[in-house]
Design a protein around this motif. Structure first.
Motif, PDB file in Angstrom:
ATOM      1  N   LYS A  61     -45.969 -35.948 -33.440  1.00 43.35           N
ATOM      2  CA  LYS A  61     -46.437 -35.914 -32.046  1.00 43.35           C
ATOM      3  C   LYS A  61     -47.704 -35.083 -31.934  1.00 43.35           C
ATOM      4  CE  LYS A  61     -44.910 -34.834 -27.349  1.00 43.35           C
ATOM      5  NZ  LYS A  61     -43.771 -34.357 -26.514  1.00 43.35           N
ATOM      6  N   GLN A  62     -47.744 -33.943 -32.605  1.00 43.03           N
ATOM      7  CA  GLN A  62     -48.939 -33.099 -32.561  1.00 43.03           C
ATOM      8  C   GLN A  62     -50.124 -33.783 -33.221  1.00 43.03           C
ATOM      9  OE1 GLN A  62     -47.088 -29.712 -34.432  1.00 43.03           O
ATOM     10  NE2 GLN A  62     -47.114 -28.526 -32.537  1.00 43.03           N
ATOM     11  N   LEU A  63     -49.890 -34.505 -34.290  1.00 40.24           N
ATOM     12  CA  LEU A  63     -50.971 -35.235 -34.945  1.00 40.24           C
ATOM     13  C   LEU A  63     -51.568 -36.270 -33.999  1.00 40.24           C
ATOM     14  CD1 LEU A  63     -49.459 -35.813 -38.497  1.00 40.24           C
ATOM     15  CD2 LEU A  63     -51.428 -34.385 -37.953  1.00 40.24           C
TER      16      LEU A  63
ATOM     17  N   ASP B 203     -43.453 -45.307 -34.131  1.00 39.23           N
ATOM     18  CA  ASP B 203     -44.895 -45.485 -34.318  1.00 39.23           C
ATOM     19  C   ASP B 203     -45.177 -45.983 -35.749  1.00 39.23           C
ATOM     20  OD1 ASP B 203     -47.641 -45.221 -34.547  1.00 39.23           O
ATOM     21  OD2 ASP B 203     -47.674 -43.066 -34.176  1.00 39.23           O
ATOM     22  N   PRO B 204     -45.881 -47.104 -35.904  1.00 41.69           N
ATOM     23  CA  PRO B 204     -46.173 -47.607 -37.246  1.00 41.69           C
ATOM     24  C   PRO B 204     -47.050 -46.688 -38.089  1.00 41.69           C
ATOM     25  CG  PRO B 204     -46.566 -49.303 -35.590  1.00 41.69           C
ATOM     26  CD  PRO B 204     -46.351 -48.019 -34.853  1.00 41.69           C
ATOM     27  N   LEU B 205     -47.766 -45.764 -37.456  1.00 40.56           N
ATOM     28  CA  LEU B 205     -48.648 -44.883 -38.208  1.00 40.56           C
ATOM     29  C   LEU B 205     -48.008 -43.531 -38.536  1.00 40.56           C
ATOM     30  CD1 LEU B 205     -52.161 -45.595 -36.632  1.00 40.56           C
ATOM     31  CD2 LEU B 205     -51.127 -46.560 -38.702  1.00 40.56           C
ATOM     32  N   THR B 206     -46.684 -43.432 -38.405  1.00 40.97           N
ATOM     33  CA  THR B 206     -46.030 -42.255 -38.950  1.00 40.97           C
ATOM     34  C   THR B 206     -46.177 -42.284 -40.468  1.00 40.97           C
ATOM     35  OG1 THR B 206     -43.905 -43.381 -39.092  1.00 40.97           O
ATOM     36  CG2 THR B 206     -44.326 -42.116 -37.098  1.00 40.97           C
ATOM     37  N   ARG B 207     -46.114 -41.112 -41.046  1.00 44.25           N
ATOM     38  CA  ARG B 207     -46.399 -40.992 -42.478  1.00 44.25           C
ATOM     39  C   ARG B 207     -45.483 -41.881 -43.335  1.00 44.25           C
ATOM     40  NH1 ARG B 207     -46.456 -34.977 -45.151  1.00 44.25           N
ATOM     41  NH2 ARG B 207     -46.052 -35.561 -47.313  1.00 44.25           N
ATOM     42  N   ARG B 208     -44.188 -41.869 -43.041  1.00 44.11           N
ATOM     43  CA  ARG B 208     -43.252 -42.648 -43.846  1.00 44.11           C
ATOM     44  C   ARG B 208     -43.421 -44.150 -43.624  1.00 44.11           C
ATOM     45  NH1 ARG B 208     -39.146 -41.941 -47.118  1.00 44.11           N
ATOM     46  NH2 ARG B 208     -37.471 -43.493 -47.216  1.00 44.11           N
ATOM     47  N   SER B 209     -43.655 -44.554 -42.389  1.00 44.71           N
ATOM     48  CA  SER B 209     -43.841 -45.971 -42.110  1.00 44.71           C
ATOM     49  C   SER B 209     -45.050 -46.526 -42.856  1.00 44.71           C
ATOM     50  CB  SER B 209     -44.003 -46.198 -40.605  1.00 44.71           C
ATOM     51  OG  SER B 209     -44.181 -47.564 -40.322  1.00 44.71           O
ATOM     52  N   VAL B 210     -46.142 -45.781 -42.845  1.00 42.22           N
ATOM     53  CA  VAL B 210     -47.344 -46.205 -43.574  1.00 42.22           C
ATOM     54  C   VAL B 210     -47.039 -46.348 -45.056  1.00 42.22           C
ATOM     55  CG1 VAL B 210     -49.663 -45.521 -44.280  1.00 42.22           C
ATOM     56  CG2 VAL B 210     -48.956 -45.237 -41.900  1.00 42.22           C
ATOM     57  N   ARG B 211     -46.312 -45.356 -45.608  1.00 48.59           N
ATOM     58  CA  ARG B 211     -46.015 -45.384 -47.038  1.00 48.59           C
ATOM     59  C   ARG B 211     -45.115 -46.563 -47.401  1.00 48.59           C
ATOM     60  NH1 ARG B 211     -43.763 -40.631 -47.630  1.00 48.59           N
ATOM     61  NH2 ARG B 211     -41.577 -41.196 -47.866  1.00 48.59           N
TER      62      ARG B 211
ATOM     63  N   ASP C  43     -59.970 -37.165 -30.189  1.00 47.63           N
ATOM     64  CA  ASP C  43     -59.652 -37.924 -28.981  1.00 47.63           C
ATOM     65  C   ASP C  43     -58.571 -38.973 -29.215  1.00 47.63           C
ATOM     66  OD1 ASP C  43     -61.492 -36.453 -27.602  1.00 47.63           O
ATOM     67  OD2 ASP C  43     -63.099 -37.940 -27.751  1.00 47.63           O
ATOM     68  N   SER C  44     -58.636 -39.652 -30.358  1.00 41.53           N
ATOM     69  CA  SER C  44     -57.694 -40.739 -30.605  1.00 41.53           C
ATOM     70  C   SER C  44     -56.512 -40.305 -31.456  1.00 41.53           C
ATOM     71  CB  SER C  44     -58.411 -41.898 -31.295  1.00 41.53           C
ATOM     72  OG  SER C  44     -59.041 -41.454 -32.490  1.00 41.53           O
ATOM     73  N   GLY C  45     -56.462 -39.030 -31.848  1.00 43.86           N
ATOM     74  CA  GLY C  45     -55.388 -38.566 -32.705  1.00 43.86           C
ATOM     75  C   GLY C  45     -55.646 -38.890 -34.162  1.00 43.86           C
ATOM     76  N   ILE C  46     -54.784 -38.363 -35.029  1.00 40.02           N
ATOM     77  CA  ILE C  46     -54.917 -38.650 -36.449  1.00 40.02           C
ATOM     78  C   ILE C  46     -53.562 -38.993 -37.030  1.00 40.02           C
ATOM     79  CG2 ILE C  46     -56.903 -37.102 -36.654  1.00 40.02           C
ATOM     80  CD1 ILE C  46     -55.141 -35.119 -38.078  1.00 40.02           C
ATOM     81  N   PHE C  47     -53.567 -39.488 -38.265  1.00 33.80           N
ATOM     82  CA  PHE C  47     -52.331 -39.763 -38.984  1.00 33.80           C
ATOM     83  C   PHE C  47     -52.579 -39.493 -40.457  1.00 33.80           C
ATOM     84  CE2 PHE C  47     -54.768 -43.634 -39.134  1.00 33.80           C
ATOM     85  CZ  PHE C  47     -54.441 -44.259 -40.326  1.00 33.80           C
ATOM     86  N   ILE C  48     -51.491 -39.405 -41.227  1.00 33.94           N
ATOM     87  CA  ILE C  48     -51.568 -39.036 -42.629  1.00 33.94           C
ATOM     88  C   ILE C  48     -51.220 -40.241 -43.505  1.00 33.94           C
ATOM     89  CG2 ILE C  48     -50.732 -37.472 -44.429  1.00 33.94           C
ATOM     90  CD1 ILE C  48     -52.278 -36.096 -42.137  1.00 33.94           C
TER      91      ILE C  48
END
Length: 265
Positions: free
Chosen positions: A23-25, A157-165, A32-37
């Motif tokens: 959520k903080q990411l 959210d599809p851009l959570t770290r685990r979902s992306v991986r 402005d648009s946030g980030i993801f890992i």
């Protein structure tokens, strides 16, 4: 590019990798648009190929001229934080991702109409909350002919770290959007809808009417409760996968893959 040696994951420069929640990411990191890992060189490369913007990299010292070298060469003045394997191993899961993490800027969100432009087969992910399942659905969708993905706000959210991986970067190769309107609104852009659910009036997945639909949205529901009754009632078709040996259903990610294969065009 600056190579910056770190001695602790408590240093403010690397808190995006070690301390901030998802959520903080998304909302509280000064972008402005946030980030993801993104984890692992292969998945990071797929994100770069898809046009995603890198912000910073964290990798083991030995990977600066190894697995991360090509990524670093593509990313200009992006800061690269590096440290010993022992330091970085204190980050949960870090050693399992071949020692490279990249923080990336979130893209501008697409509208449903933008994501579905030109699409013939889409999937609606309705209330699927497990990041592994969402990542697996994205990977199957990309591999099996789905043109776009829509998600209700109750989904992960599809851009959570685990979902992306888990998706192996498929989240970067297929258009997706959040869906805020009821299911029948897809009829306004030409889609029939098929809710995957076990009801008395479900039709079999191999019903020829389904594959004959020129534009079809396949609706997948929550891992435990399935689809809400209102969504089932709103669909043009209610569809079941025929089962054997007394099994009543499949995991949502497995069911999605079966449905995508059967209903491909």
């Amino acid at each position: 590019m600056p190579i910056i040696e770190i001695t602790s994951l408590d240093q403010p420069e690397v808190e995006v990798f070690s301390r901030l929640t998802e959520k903080q990411l998304r909302r509280q990191c000064g972008h402005d648009s946030g980030i993801f890992i993104v984890e692992s060189p292969k998945v990071i490369t797929r994100a770069l190929d898809a046009g995603y913007e890198p912000i910073s990299l964290l990798c083991e010292r030995r990977h600066v001229e190894g697995d991360a070298a090509e990524i670093i060469s593509r990313c200009g003045d992006m800061p690269v934080y590096t440290g010993s394997r022992e330091t970085l191993a204190t980050l949960t899961g870090y050693v399992l991702t071949r020692g490279v993490l990249c923080a990336m800027r979130r893209p501008k969100e697409l509208s449903v109409e933008e994501a579905c432009r030109g699409a013939r087969r889409v999937v609606v992910i309705d209330g699927v909350v497990d990041s592994t399942n969402v990542g697996a659905i994205f990977r199957s969708a990309s591999a099996l002919g789905i043109d776009a993905i829509l998600l209700t706000r109750t989904s992960c959210d599809p851009l959570t770290r685990r979902s992306v991986r888990v998706s192996m970067g498929a989240v970067f190769s297929i258009p997706w959007a959040w869906m805020d309107e009821p299911l029948h609104s897809l009829g306004d852009i030409g889609f029939s809808t098929a809710a995957m659910a076990l009801t008395d009036n479900s039709v079999s997945l191999d019903d020829p009417r389904l594959v004959a639909e020129p534009r079809l949205a396949i609706v997948m529901g929550n891992e435990g409760d399935g689809l809400p009754q209102a969504t089932i009632d709103d669909a043009d078709y209610v569809v079941r996968i025929p089962m054997s040996h007394g099994v009543d259903s499949l995991n949502v990610a497995a069911a999605a893959a079966v449905a995508f294969w059967q209903l491909r065009v």
